[in-house]
Design a protein around this motif. Structure first.
Motif, PDB file in Angstrom:
ATOM      1  N   LEU A  13       4.139  -8.354  -6.444  1.00 46.31           N
ATOM      2  CA  LEU A  13       3.140  -7.957  -5.149  1.00 46.31           C
ATOM      3  C   LEU A  13       2.582  -6.838  -5.713  1.00 46.31           C
ATOM      4  N   GLU A  14       1.029  -7.739  -4.897  1.00 48.62           N
ATOM      5  CA  GLU A  14      -0.323  -6.413  -5.355  1.00 48.62           C
ATOM      6  C   GLU A  14       0.274  -5.338  -4.513  1.00 48.62           C
ATOM      7  N   LEU A  15       0.092  -3.923  -5.086  1.00 49.53           N
ATOM      8  CA  LEU A  15       0.035  -2.812  -5.457  1.00 49.53           C
ATOM      9  C   LEU A  15      -1.846  -2.096  -4.922  1.00 49.53           C
ATOM     10  N   ILE A  16      -1.630  -2.005  -4.061  1.00 47.11           N
ATOM     11  CA  ILE A  16      -2.612  -0.738  -3.593  1.00 47.11           C
ATOM     12  C   ILE A  16      -2.356   0.490  -3.892  1.00 47.11           C
ATOM     13  N   ALA A  17      -1.880   1.670  -5.114  1.00 43.27           N
ATOM     14  CA  ALA A  17      -1.532   3.201  -4.845  1.00 43.27           C
ATOM     15  C   ALA A  17      -3.062   3.901  -4.520  1.00 43.27           C
ATOM     16  N   VAL A  18      -3.199   4.896  -3.938  1.00 46.17           N
ATOM     17  CA  VAL A  18      -3.753   5.610  -3.350  1.00 46.17           C
ATOM     18  C   VAL A  18      -3.040   7.216  -3.872  1.00 46.17           C
ATOM     19  N   PRO A  19      -4.166   7.834  -4.631  1.00 44.04           N
ATOM     20  CA  PRO A  19      -3.259   9.238  -5.374  1.00 44.04           C
ATOM     21  C   PRO A  19      -4.242   9.694  -3.967  1.00 44.04           C
ATOM     22  N   LEU A  20      -2.962  11.140  -3.875  1.00 46.72           N
ATOM     23  CA  LEU A  20      -3.820  12.350  -2.485  1.00 46.72           C
ATOM     24  C   LEU A  20      -3.960  13.648  -3.087  1.00 46.72           C
ATOM     25  N   PRO A  21      -4.984  14.176  -2.949  1.00 46.76           N
ATOM     26  CA  PRO A  21      -5.392  15.872  -3.559  1.00 46.76           C
ATOM     27  C   PRO A  21      -4.324  16.585  -2.403  1.00 46.76           C
ATOM     28  N   LYS A  22      -4.137  17.968  -3.413  1.00 42.64           N
ATOM     29  CA  LYS A  22      -3.081  19.091  -3.095  1.00 42.64           C
ATOM     30  C   LYS A  22      -3.804  19.163  -0.987  1.00 42.64           C
TER      31      LYS A  22
ATOM     32  N   LEU B  60       0.883  -1.119   0.110  1.00 40.25           N
ATOM     33  CA  LEU B  60      -0.592  -0.210   0.652  1.00 40.25           C
ATOM     34  C   LEU B  60       0.934   1.257  -0.315  1.00 40.25           C
ATOM     35  N   THR B  61       0.457   2.340  -0.593  1.00 36.68           N
ATOM     36  CA  THR B  61       0.988   3.273  -0.892  1.00 36.68           C
ATOM     37  C   THR B  61       0.314   4.053  -1.223  1.00 36.68           C
ATOM     38  N   THR B  62       0.796   5.796  -0.888  1.00 39.92           N
ATOM     39  CA  THR B  62      -0.292   7.165  -1.107  1.00 39.92           C
ATOM     40  C   THR B  62       1.045   7.929  -2.183  1.00 39.92           C
ATOM     41  N   PHE B  63       0.139   8.277  -2.866  1.00 42.66           N
ATOM     42  CA  PHE B  63       1.198   9.679  -3.789  1.00 42.66           C
ATOM     43  C   PHE B  63       0.015  10.941  -4.577  1.00 42.66           C
ATOM     44  N   ASP B  64       1.156  11.964  -4.250  1.00 40.76           N
ATOM     45  CA  ASP B  64       0.199  12.997  -4.430  1.00 40.76           C
ATOM     46  C   ASP B  64      -0.375  12.749  -6.034  1.00 40.76           C
ATOM     47  N   GLN B  65      -1.160  12.904  -6.303  1.00 46.54           N
ATOM     48  CA  GLN B  65      -2.407  12.792  -7.510  1.00 46.54           C
ATOM     49  C   GLN B  65      -2.082  14.287  -8.405  1.00 46.54           C
ATOM     50  N   ASN B  66      -1.229  15.173  -8.191  1.00 47.05           N
ATOM     51  CA  ASN B  66      -0.462  15.912  -9.096  1.00 47.05           C
ATOM     52  C   ASN B  66       0.009  16.045  -9.581  1.00 47.05           C
ATOM     53  N   THR B  67       1.178  15.322  -8.947  1.00 43.19           N
ATOM     54  CA  THR B  67       2.759  14.981  -8.928  1.00 43.19           C
ATOM     55  C   THR B  67       4.007  13.814  -9.232  1.00 43.19           C
ATOM     56  N   ASN B  68       2.712  12.935  -8.863  1.00 41.07           N
ATOM     57  CA  ASN B  68       2.874  11.203  -9.079  1.00 41.07           C
ATOM     58  C   ASN B  68       4.485  11.581  -8.249  1.00 41.07           C
ATOM     59  N   ILE B  69       4.436  11.558  -7.123  1.00 38.71           N
ATOM     60  CA  ILE B  69       5.503  11.408  -6.403  1.00 38.71           C
ATOM     61  C   ILE B  69       5.046  11.299  -4.821  1.00 38.71           C
ATOM     62  N   LEU B  70       5.538  10.632  -4.234  1.00 35.10           N
ATOM     63  CA  LEU B  70       5.822   9.385  -3.257  1.00 35.10           C
ATOM     64  C   LEU B  70       5.617  10.496  -1.766  1.00 35.10           C
TER      65      LEU B  70
END
Length: 73
Positions: A64-73, A35-45
């Protein structure tokens, strides 16, 4: 004691995540979902400054399966 069916590891792509993954696989004999999160505008963790594309490649290489959660600004 029953083991949980799904184990999730917060994945930053750094060495601490890698060590935790190694422990989960070697000691506990489980393959977690990453599981990871990233900035939805820059695609950077936010924690590592790594592009989400590299994290996706890491997960794929690890099989491995990855759940990538975009974070809003």
């Amino acid at each position: 004691m029953n083991k949980p069916e799904n184990n999730i590891l917060f994945w930053s792509g750094g060495k601490d995540s890698c060590l935790a993954l190694h422990d989960m696989i070697m000691s506990r004999k489980i393959k977690p979902i990453l599981l990871t999160t990233f900035d939805q505008n820059t695609n950077i963790l936010p924690f590592q400054g790594i592009n989400i594309g590299l994290i996706k490649k890491q997960a794929e290489a690890l099989g491995l399966e990855l759940i990538a959660v975009p974070l809003p600004k």
